[in-house]
Design a protein around this motif. Sequence first.
Motif, PDB file in Angstrom:
ATOM      1  N   ASP A   1      -4.255   5.458   2.009  1.00  0.00           N
ATOM      2  CA  ASP A   1      -5.659   5.218   1.658  1.00  0.00           C
ATOM      3  C   ASP A   1      -6.607   5.281   2.851  1.00  0.00           C
ATOM      4  O   ASP A   1      -7.818   5.281   2.684  1.00  0.00           O
ATOM      5  CB  ASP A   1      -5.798   3.860   0.958  1.00  0.00           C
TER       6      ASP A   1
ATOM      7  N   SER B   1       0.839  -1.190   0.000  1.00  0.00           N
ATOM      8  CA  SER B   1       0.000   0.000   0.000  1.00  0.00           C
ATOM      9  C   SER B   1       0.875   1.241   0.000  1.00  0.00           C
ATOM     10  O   SER B   1       1.999   1.228   0.512  1.00  0.00           O
ATOM     11  CB  SER B   1      -0.911   0.024   1.240  1.00  0.00           C
TER      12      SER B   1
ATOM     13  N   PHE C   1      -0.526   4.708   6.245  1.00  0.00           N
ATOM     14  CA  PHE C   1      -0.889   4.435   4.862  1.00  0.00           C
ATOM     15  C   PHE C   1      -1.815   5.520   4.325  1.00  0.00           C
ATOM     16  O   PHE C   1      -2.672   6.053   5.031  1.00  0.00           O
ATOM     17  CB  PHE C   1      -1.543   3.054   4.761  1.00  0.00           C
TER      18      PHE C   1
END
Length: 305
Positions: free
Chosen positions: A109, A62, A107
């Motif tokens: 997202d 990711s 991360f």
Amino acid sequence: MSSSSLFVLLGLLLVGSSAAAQLEVSSSVPGARRIELSPEEAGRVNEVVVSPGLSTMLLFDSELQRESIELESRQRFSLVDVGQATLRLVPSVSATPGERFKLVVRFRDGAAPSSAVFLLKVHPAKAEATIEVYRAQRTIETYQQEVRDARAETFRCQEELARLKSEHKAPGGLTGILFNGGLDPLGVAGQVLTKAVTITSANGLRSPIVNSYRSSTLVAVDAWIDVKTGTLPWTAEGATLKGRSGEALKILRVWQVTPILPGSPGGRVIVEAEAPAAAVHGPFSLKLWEADGPRSITLGNVTFP
């Protein structure tokens, strides 16, 4: 390792391959360790071994928030290279074996888990070169690879068990060495290396006497280690024996009777390694270190007869 211990290990390998809660599984990169992050264990701390001057690469599935990386004592690292989904770390020589540094990555997202926490443990020589970190669903290929790895490990344990059984049946002493093919008609060759080796030590260790030996399949380095007065006793916990191009011989044992006391006449440490005659090319570098401590000693220009 006893025969009963090997049987227990074989059973654990077979049972563990089907455990759904297992987080560290096989990787897609040969030799890499794979870590899977679970939303249910968002606070789990994953330990990673690093070493001064050696590179450790973390590969993520990711995209990272590159600006939000938190690394404790960042100035103790000579390189911190954050990519889109990679993080490369190289501790500086000021990082002391046994130290631990907290690393937090986030991360981009925002999905769960939104971050991962690592504890970087400094070891004198055994840095983990590559770590794969996954948050996504595991594919059927990763399960198949895990089964293949488990089978390979089971086969290795079976071979080790067979070897141990064979050794128990073999005689001891010189007869046992001959029986197992450790000697050829030329016997064991030895040489004095005291004046030839170069020494790099840490925190008051030195080696005034060094000898080396070779048989048909084995090599050994016999070193006398002194410990500086005013420091703690020292015990060799592990060793590496590497050639000039970086190839490492398989260490069979590191033998030391008792801890070496500071200011004493010193103590003997013998390192034995597998080395078929064709593989014994020098010079080698022998590194010895203590368990969870900063003191190590490196003997360079080690050759064998």
